[in-house]
Design an enzyme around this catalytic site. Structure first.
Site: not given
Ligand code: LLP
Length: 415
Positions: A274-276, A312, A316, A343, A371
């Site tokens: 697991p990460g998130r 993010r 995404y 910019c 992330y």
């Protein structure tokens, strides 16, 4: 659940006012809550306590040494995808013997570094990689611990960019090809077949896809057993989602319930990566409103936080909740885009938000612990931001803000 809550109209990170932190340490600023990290780790341990298991925290989601050190102290293993990540684990006091090495493109040098440092398992993703592992292990005169990453052709039902378990993705090996490879690997004097690996995607908000994957992997495990190949562990990867907006992901207990029931019947350890779910809601990105402006019908809050700090939303079109660290009355009139100074039109943190704010206010992007910092860059020659770890009323700088000169210290003007 996290420990970023409002008290008397002000956002707190545990016992410390976010506005005070922003004032003292500057913005943009990542703030993590230690109690939230601990709570999340324990929730995973609790979910799996019925079966033999190893929780391998996925380093890519947040690779700050202090976060890794905390995970190591809590007892976690690690999932790494590069030599750099493995070096971070070691630098943070993590144990390579509890670390698995994933990724489709490991180089010989990376494999050597991992093997020499006693990696627990290399998750190979192609027959060409298996050849490389054999070659490196032979040269070093050792037996490399290996698993194959199976591509189970299961839809994780998440964003296309973070779906990894479909047969046309670059990840893993189809079961038929993997079966033949296991038979070969099992005979090789320089390989030690340890496990079966799989990771189908990230930000899953239901346990159905991972059960579908398990129902491909477990029969495959049994087929290998029949062929005389004993597998010590099955690694089902990461992927449990979090609430960014109105998603309702299962708790770790619920997510892994069906998996634990299946594993109780096997003589095999479960690894997860697991990460998130471990770090996302344990962190916020605090940014200051520099200007308010209006173009035609559109209102903007221009902040000092940008896509280089948190990519993010731009990359995404991911929705992340943004709040004002000081509650202000608001209505439809306050609808705006929250943008950064970079910019590019895609440099935004949030679009069409009802968010009342004045110049100088501190905004907090929630769910930024995963992330966020780990995907940040120096684009537009903006410095990497400062990171804090809050523990009750104690604040530690776990990364100081980069100095301007540090951005070009690797560069050289030829004579
Ligand atoms: N294991 C492997 C082999 C992975 O590729 C990943 C994530 C994980 C574990 C951890 O998955 P998690 O539990 O965090 O879902 N940058 C994207 C997410 C990319 C995920 C890549 N792999 C984002 O910001 O949404």
């Amino acid at each position: 659940m996290d420990y970023f809550n409002f008290k008397d109209g002000n956002l707190y990170a545990e016992d410390v006012k976010v506005e005070d932190l922003a004032k003292k340490y500057g913005t943009p600023l990542y703030i993590y809550s230690k109690a939230t990290l601990e709570r999340h780790y324990r929730a995973f341990e609790h979910a799996l306590n019925r079966i033999p298991h190893l929780v391998c925290y996925s380093v890519k989601s947040n690779s700050n040494l202090a976060v890794l050190n905390l995970m190591a102290k809590l007892g976690a293993g690690f999932d790494v995808v590069s030599e750099g990540e493995l070096r971070r684990v070691i630098a943070a006091g993590g144990d390579p013997k509890k670390t698995v090495f994933s990724g489709v493109g490991k180089t010989d040098d990376e494999l050597e570094f991992a093997l020499v440092n006693g990696i627990r398992c290399i998750n190979a993703e192609s027959s060409a990689e298996v050849e490389a592992i054999k070659r490196v292990a032979k040269r070093l005169g050792l037996k490399a611990p290996v698993a194959l990453r199976i591509n189970p052709d299961v839809d994780a039902r998440t964003l296309p960019a973070i779906s990894t378990g479909l047969k046309n993705n670059k990840f893993g090996i189809a079961t038929d090809e993997a079966y033949e490879l296991y038979l070969e690997m099992n005979k090789d004097p320089n390989l030690n077949v340890q496990g079966i690996d799989c990771h189908i995607g990230s930000q899953m908000t239901s346990s159905v896809p991972i059960l579908e994957a398990a129902d491909v992997i477990i029969p495959f495990y049994e087929k290998l057993l029949k062929a005389g190949i004993k597998i010590g562990h099955i690694d089902l990867g990461g992927g449990l989602g979090v609430t960014y907006d109105n998603e309702l992901p299962p708790s770790p207990d619920d997510f892994f319930d069906g998996i634990c029931e299946r594993f109780k019947k096997l003589d095999c350890e479960l690894y997860i990566e697991p990460g998130r779910a471990m770090v996302a809601n344990a962190g916020i990105l605090a940014a200051k409103v520099i200007y308010k402006k209006r173009n035609g019908e559109k209102r903007f809050l221009v902040t000092d936080g940008a896509m280089n700090d948190l990519i993010r939303p731009a990359l995404y079109n991911a929705h992340m909740t943004i709040v004002n660290a000081k509650v202000r009355p608001q209505d439809e009139e306050n609808c705006c885009d929250v943008v950064g100074p970079i910019c590019e039109s895609d440099d935004f943190l949030g679009k069409d938000r009802i968010l009342a704010a004045e110049q100088g206010d501190i905004l907090a992007v929630r769910g930024a612990g995963a992330y966020g910092s780990s995907m940040s860059s120096n684009y537009n020659s903006r410095r990497l931001s400062c990171e804090l770890l809050v523990d009750g009323d104690k604040v530690s700088v776990i990364r100081r803000r980069q100095k301007f000169e540090e951005m070009w210290e690797l560069e050289n003007i030829p004579e």
